[in-house]
Design a protein around this motif. Structure first.
Motif, PDB file in Angstrom:
ATOM      1  N   LEU A 252       1.026  -1.254   0.170  1.00  0.00           N
ATOM      2  CA  LEU A 252       0.192   0.078  -0.139  1.00  0.00           C
ATOM      3  C   LEU A 252       0.851   1.241   0.023  1.00  0.00           C
ATOM      4  CD1 LEU A 252      -2.944  -0.886   2.493  1.00  0.00           C
ATOM      5  CD2 LEU A 252      -2.647  -1.169  -0.122  1.00  0.00           C
ATOM      6  N   GLU A 253       2.135   1.093   0.085  1.00  0.00           N
ATOM      7  CA  GLU A 253       3.215   2.161   0.013  1.00  0.00           C
ATOM      8  C   GLU A 253       4.333   1.729  -0.840  1.00  0.00           C
ATOM      9  OE1 GLU A 253       1.763   2.746   4.707  1.00  0.00           O
ATOM     10  OE2 GLU A 253       2.849   1.265   4.022  1.00  0.00           O
ATOM     11  N   ALA A 254       5.020   3.072  -1.023  1.00  0.00           N
ATOM     12  CA  ALA A 254       6.154   2.672  -2.080  1.00  0.00           C
ATOM     13  C   ALA A 254       7.273   1.904  -1.232  1.00  0.00           C
ATOM     14  CB  ALA A 254       6.835   3.839  -2.644  1.00  0.00           C
ATOM     15  N   ARG A 255       7.270   2.644   0.066  1.00  0.00           N
ATOM     16  CA  ARG A 255       8.415   2.120   1.318  1.00  0.00           C
ATOM     17  C   ARG A 255       7.382   1.365   2.062  1.00  0.00           C
ATOM     18  NH1 ARG A 255      12.000   7.279   2.389  1.00  0.00           N
ATOM     19  NH2 ARG A 255      13.052   5.767   3.866  1.00  0.00           N
ATOM     20  N   ALA A 256       7.178   0.269   1.881  1.00  0.00           N
ATOM     21  CA  ALA A 256       6.004  -0.460   2.305  1.00  0.00           C
ATOM     22  C   ALA A 256       6.009  -0.971   3.946  1.00  0.00           C
ATOM     23  CB  ALA A 256       5.635  -1.766   1.428  1.00  0.00           C
ATOM     24  N   VAL A 257       4.995  -0.207   4.506  1.00  0.00           N
ATOM     25  CA  VAL A 257       4.779  -0.858   6.033  1.00  0.00           C
ATOM     26  C   VAL A 257       3.482  -1.727   6.021  1.00  0.00           C
ATOM     27  CG1 VAL A 257       4.268  -0.072   8.266  1.00  0.00           C
ATOM     28  CG2 VAL A 257       6.059   1.044   7.032  1.00  0.00           C
ATOM     29  N   ARG A 258       2.428  -1.247   5.122  1.00  0.00           N
ATOM     30  CA  ARG A 258       1.202  -2.052   5.182  1.00  0.00           C
ATOM     31  C   ARG A 258       1.015  -2.733   3.804  1.00  0.00           C
ATOM     32  NH1 ARG A 258       0.309   3.145   7.280  1.00  0.00           N
ATOM     33  NH2 ARG A 258      -0.297   3.269   9.461  1.00  0.00           N
ATOM     34  N   TYR A 259       0.140  -3.828   4.063  1.00  0.00           N
ATOM     35  CA  TYR A 259       0.130  -4.710   2.657  1.00  0.00           C
ATOM     36  C   TYR A 259      -1.498  -5.246   2.932  1.00  0.00           C
ATOM     37  CZ  TYR A 259       5.095  -4.932   2.746  1.00  0.00           C
ATOM     38  OH  TYR A 259       6.503  -4.822   2.823  1.00  0.00           O
ATOM     39  N   LEU A 260      -1.950  -5.546   1.591  1.00  0.00           N
ATOM     40  CA  LEU A 260      -3.081  -6.228   1.419  1.00  0.00           C
ATOM     41  C   LEU A 260      -2.792  -7.835   1.379  1.00  0.00           C
ATOM     42  CD1 LEU A 260      -5.289  -4.206  -1.057  1.00  0.00           C
ATOM     43  CD2 LEU A 260      -5.615  -4.662   1.428  1.00  0.00           C
ATOM     44  N   GLU A 261      -3.509  -8.677   1.995  1.00  0.00           N
ATOM     45  CA  GLU A 261      -2.999  -9.985   2.309  1.00  0.00           C
ATOM     46  C   GLU A 261      -4.387 -10.799   1.823  1.00  0.00           C
ATOM     47  OE1 GLU A 261      -0.191 -11.603   2.531  1.00  0.00           O
ATOM     48  OE2 GLU A 261       1.297 -10.597   3.459  1.00  0.00           O
ATOM     49  N   ASN A 262      -4.245 -12.207   1.665  1.00  0.00           N
ATOM     50  CA  ASN A 262      -5.389 -13.220   1.716  1.00  0.00           C
ATOM     51  C   ASN A 262      -5.148 -14.172   2.592  1.00  0.00           C
ATOM     52  OD1 ASN A 262      -4.204 -15.030   0.082  1.00  0.00           O
ATOM     53  ND2 ASN A 262      -4.613 -13.890  -1.518  1.00  0.00           N
ATOM     54  N   PHE A 263      -6.247 -15.187   2.925  1.00  0.00           N
ATOM     55  CA  PHE A 263      -6.021 -16.125   3.997  1.00  0.00           C
ATOM     56  C   PHE A 263      -5.238 -17.408   3.541  1.00  0.00           C
ATOM     57  CE2 PHE A 263      -9.417 -17.639   1.490  1.00  0.00           C
ATOM     58  CZ  PHE A 263      -9.433 -18.947   1.748  1.00  0.00           C
ATOM     59  N   SER A 264      -4.767 -17.428   2.238  1.00  0.00           N
ATOM     60  CA  SER A 264      -4.254 -18.680   1.710  1.00  0.00           C
ATOM     61  C   SER A 264      -2.977 -19.227   2.369  1.00  0.00           C
ATOM     62  CB  SER A 264      -3.810 -18.628   0.109  1.00  0.00           C
ATOM     63  OG  SER A 264      -3.292 -19.745  -0.333  1.00  0.00           O
ATOM     64  N   SER A 265      -3.090 -20.458   2.767  1.00  0.00           N
ATOM     65  CA  SER A 265      -1.903 -20.842   3.449  1.00  0.00           C
ATOM     66  C   SER A 265      -0.959 -21.671   2.559  1.00  0.00           C
ATOM     67  CB  SER A 265      -2.179 -21.988   4.463  1.00  0.00           C
ATOM     68  OG  SER A 265      -3.097 -22.995   4.049  1.00  0.00           O
ATOM     69  N   GLY A 266      -1.431 -21.899   1.367  1.00  0.00           N
ATOM     70  CA  GLY A 266      -0.705 -23.029   0.236  1.00  0.00           C
ATOM     71  C   GLY A 266      -0.789 -24.508   0.684  1.00  0.00           C
ATOM     72  N   ARG A 267      -1.859 -24.839   1.408  1.00  0.00           N
ATOM     73  CA  ARG A 267      -2.014 -26.352   1.808  1.00  0.00           C
ATOM     74  C   ARG A 267      -2.284 -26.985   0.556  1.00  0.00           C
ATOM     75  NH1 ARG A 267      -6.162 -28.831   6.213  1.00  0.00           N
ATOM     76  NH2 ARG A 267      -6.329 -30.761   5.419  1.00  0.00           N
ATOM     77  N   ARG A 268      -3.295 -26.460  -0.472  1.00  0.00           N
ATOM     78  CA  ARG A 268      -3.544 -26.956  -1.545  1.00  0.00           C
ATOM     79  C   ARG A 268      -2.600 -27.395  -2.311  1.00  0.00           C
ATOM     80  NH1 ARG A 268      -9.492 -26.606  -3.169  1.00  0.00           N
ATOM     81  NH2 ARG A 268      -9.431 -28.465  -2.045  1.00  0.00           N
ATOM     82  N   GLY A 269      -1.761 -26.217  -2.545  1.00  0.00           N
ATOM     83  CA  GLY A 269      -0.864 -26.465  -3.746  1.00  0.00           C
ATOM     84  C   GLY A 269       0.350 -27.270  -3.241  1.00  0.00           C
ATOM     85  N   ALA A 270       0.653 -27.285  -1.780  1.00  0.00           N
ATOM     86  CA  ALA A 270       1.820 -28.129  -1.339  1.00  0.00           C
ATOM     87  C   ALA A 270       1.253 -29.578  -1.444  1.00  0.00           C
ATOM     88  CB  ALA A 270       2.292 -27.763   0.047  1.00  0.00           C
ATOM     89  N   GLY A 271       0.121 -29.983  -1.214  1.00  0.00           N
ATOM     90  CA  GLY A 271      -0.503 -31.198  -0.876  1.00  0.00           C
ATOM     91  C   GLY A 271      -0.564 -31.985  -2.535  1.00  0.00           C
ATOM     92  N   SER A 272      -0.934 -31.020  -3.300  1.00  0.00           N
ATOM     93  CA  SER A 272      -0.992 -31.475  -4.840  1.00  0.00           C
ATOM     94  C   SER A 272       0.237 -31.823  -5.259  1.00  0.00           C
ATOM     95  CB  SER A 272      -1.652 -30.364  -5.738  1.00  0.00           C
ATOM     96  OG  SER A 272      -3.044 -30.064  -5.276  1.00  0.00           O
ATOM     97  N   ALA A 273       1.106 -30.834  -4.822  1.00  0.00           N
ATOM     98  CA  ALA A 273       2.625 -31.198  -5.480  1.00  0.00           C
ATOM     99  C   ALA A 273       3.105 -32.260  -5.158  1.00  0.00           C
ATOM    100  CB  ALA A 273       3.581 -30.066  -4.911  1.00  0.00           C
ATOM    101  N   GLU A 274       3.046 -32.950  -3.775  1.00  0.00           N
ATOM    102  CA  GLU A 274       3.382 -34.171  -3.368  1.00  0.00           C
ATOM    103  C   GLU A 274       2.600 -35.377  -3.991  1.00  0.00           C
ATOM    104  OE1 GLU A 274       2.249 -34.685   0.783  1.00  0.00           O
ATOM    105  OE2 GLU A 274       3.125 -32.723   1.266  1.00  0.00           O
TER     106      GLU A 274
END
Length: 310
Positions: free
Chosen positions: A49-71
């Motif tokens: 949200l800033e060029a010298r960023a302190v604040r960000y927009l995120e989402n809840f994704s943990s990556g569980r689906r991608g990691a399990g699928s990769a296995e």
């Protein structure tokens, strides 16, 4: 949520040209052995949200689906390029507890003049088989991990990896499970310094992130088998939006799922079909994950796709 092991293979972060060369050389070795290759994207993106960023927009994704699928893709014989959010779930490391007391309690100090650390087998029943599979994959070079954090970094690395994999045609699967932000603030519009709360309530205008499916399918890797994911909270629009995505981007499949049931049920949507996959209560009790059924089904669809090309 487990972080990647430091000893695992890496590509240079944020350097698209270096990543492209690394992925191309790695994939060429597997293609020469007759192996299929999958690019799995995993985890969420971060938007400053800033060029010298302190604040960000995120989402809840943990990556569980991608990691399990990769296995499961590795187990099915695919060499997997794992494009994942830094510190999100990592293949086979998911058997470790999340950071905190549970992780520390899973290890113990062995007594003696030279104390050592040992894993508690009772606390980590899945660790030994996970370690075996991880080391087997590493020894065979079946997993190439590439990290990203920022949205722009993800987009750059996806394009680089797609271009690297394009020469291998229909044998390549793109399994786009990452939760990519739909909105961002262009670099030219970012405030230079930290936004001050003393200025009152924050109002920001977000722009739409350019969709990468279109250039991926049309330009970067036009012969590949491409799968996208659609997560919704309204069941009335899920299938319609999945079909519209197929019509718009002309890729091969959408894995459609609802937020509340995403761990146990999905619908695989293609141009010709609509296939529900779900876990029974018995399968859930046995510890089966829905990714096992997703990968098995899509592997079959990929085989049919390759056969049609010849």
């Amino acid at each position: 949520m487990a972080a990647a092991a430091a000893s695992g293979p890496r590509c240079e972060n944020g350097n698209g040209s270096a990543a492209e060369e690394r992925v191309r050389a790695w994939a060429a070795g597997h293609a020469a052995r007759g192996r299929r290759v999958a690019l799995v994207t995993s985890g969420g993106t971060r938007v400053a949200l800033e060029a010298r960023a302190v604040r960000y927009l995120e989402n809840f994704s943990s990556g569980r689906r991608g990691a399990g699928s990769a296995e499961r893709l590795v187990a099915a014989g695919y060499a997997v390029c794992f494009l994942h959010r830094a510190r999100s779930a990592f293949p086979w490391a998911r058997s470790l507890p999340q950071h905190g007391a549970a992780l520390l309690d899973a290890f113990r100090l062995t007594p003696g003049a030279d104390p050592a650390v040992a894993a508690d087998s009772a606390a980590l029943p899945a660790l030994l088989p996970a370690l075996r599979e991880y080391h087997r994959a590493n020894e065979q070079g079946m997993l190439l991990a590439v990290e990203f954090t920022e949205l722009q970094e993800y987009l750059e690395l996806l394009r680089a990896a797609a271009r690297a994999l394009a020469p291998f045609g229909s044998s390549v699967m793109f399994y786009l499970a990452a939760a990519v932000s739909d909105f961002y603030i262009p670099t030219s519009e970012l405030p230079e310094h930290k936004i001050q709360s003393s200025e009152g309530p924050l109002q920001i205008t977000l722009k739409m992130v350019p969709k990468m499916l279109s250039p991926l399918v049309k330009e970067w890797a036009p012969e590949a088998f491409v799968i996208s994911f659609k997560l919704e909270t309204d069941p009335l629009i899920l299938i319609d939006k999945s079909r519209k995505a197929l019509e718009r981007y002309h890729h091969q499949a959408v894995v459609a799922n609802m937020l509340e049931s995403r761990r146990t049920a999905v619908i695989i949507v293609t141009k010709e079909s609509q296939t529900p996959l779900s876990l029974s209560e018995e399968e859930i009790a046995q510890g089966m994950e829905i990714e096992e059924k997703i990968v098995s089904y899509l592997q079959g669809q990929h085989t049919l796709f390759i056969e049609k090309k010849f």
